[in-house]
Design an enzyme around this catalytic site. Structure first.
Site, mmCIF file in Angstrom:
data_model
loop_
_atom_site.group_PDB
_atom_site.id
_atom_site.type_symbol
_atom_site.label_atom_id
_atom_site.label_comp_id
_atom_site.label_asym_id
_atom_site.label_seq_id
_atom_site.Cartn_x
_atom_site.Cartn_y
_atom_site.Cartn_z
ATOM 1 N N ALA A 170 -14.673 3.598 -5.132
ATOM 2 C CA ALA A 170 -14.827 2.373 -4.344
ATOM 3 C C ALA A 170 -14.412 1.158 -5.165
ATOM 4 C CB ALA A 170 -16.270 2.231 -3.880
ATOM 5 N N SER A 206 -16.196 -1.821 -9.263
ATOM 6 C CA SER A 206 -15.708 -0.494 -8.886
ATOM 7 C C SER A 206 -16.733 0.555 -9.281
ATOM 8 C CB SER A 206 -14.365 -0.195 -9.567
ATOM 9 O OG SER A 206 -13.821 1.031 -9.110
ATOM 10 N N ASP A 207 -16.770 1.628 -8.509
ATOM 11 C CA ASP A 207 -17.664 2.731 -8.830
ATOM 12 C C ASP A 207 -17.052 4.022 -8.329
ATOM 13 O OD1 ASP A 207 -20.551 3.243 -9.888
ATOM 14 O OD2 ASP A 207 -20.366 4.507 -8.108
ATOM 15 N N GLN A 208 -17.347 5.106 -9.033
ATOM 16 C CA GLN A 208 -16.822 6.411 -8.635
ATOM 17 C C GLN A 208 -17.952 7.437 -8.581
ATOM 18 O OE1 GLN A 208 -14.366 9.228 -11.227
ATOM 19 N NE2 GLN A 208 -12.788 8.357 -9.910
#
Length: 200
Positions: A110, A73-75
């Site tokens: 994401a 996950s990434d933001q």
């Protein structure tokens, strides 16, 4: 009655916030650092950056653990098309909050769930409108909560909620860093039982 056993699961992240969120699902998982270069590519949009890094984090760990399902996950915070990263210190955090004062920021969160060649990658956007607060109020917040490891310099799950005028999202956990509604659906599709009979 037999107790269901879920497949092996790994969270490819060093984020304490994502770990705490995943713990809400009460299923066993391991945490492994993905060690991915997070430098944006030239001309890359914030959405493409978030999706690429979520996939890259999952793949970096999945390649080493083919028996497990891996969560990446990434933001990325987006203000008028520009990425707003983690400030790292008081001065940069204050500059970020001053820039976002009265503005609407889109947080692209994401998510990728991967096992071998099987993977699903998606994005859950959150629109956050910041209040028009004085420098004194912003400084007081930063000194109280020290959110220097958070993109956008405000923890919505803490005192940072006082800086916000509105939040628009399909998933309240996306803003914190891991969209659990979307993730739970992906895990169900992968054969996980949530809630599990063991509750762990």
């Amino acid at each position: 009655m037999s107790i269901s056993t879920n497949p092996p699961l790994i969270l490819a992240s060093t984020s304490v916030y994502r770990r705490e969120l995943l713990e809400r699902l009460r299923i066993p998982f391991e945490v492994i650092s993905p060690r991915v270069d997070e430098t944006p590519l030239t001309g890359e949009s914030t959405l493409d950056l978030a999706l690429r890094l979520a996939y890259a984090k999952a793949k970096a760990v999945a390649d080493q653990h083919p028996e497990a399902w891996v969560i990446g996950s990434d933001q990325v915070a987006d203000l008028c098309g520009a990425a707003i990263g983690k400030p790292g210190n008081f001065e940069r955090a204050l500059a970020q909050l001053q820039l976002m004062r009265g503005a609407t920021v889109t947080f692209q969160t994401a998510l990728c769930l991967m096992k071998g060649d099987v993977q699903t990658t998606l994005n859950v956007p959150t629109e956050v409108t910041f209040r028009k607060l004085s420098d004194e109020a912003l400084e007081a917040y930063l000194l109280a909560e020290e959110p220097y490891d958070c993109a956008g310099s405000a923890k919505s799950e803490g005192l940072g909620i006082s800086l916000l005028e509105s939040i628009k999202s399909e998933d309240p956990t996306a803003l914190i860093g891991l969209p659990l509604i979307a993730l739970t659906g992906l895990l169900h599709d992968a054969g996980f039982v949530i809630p599990s009979k063991s509750g762990k």
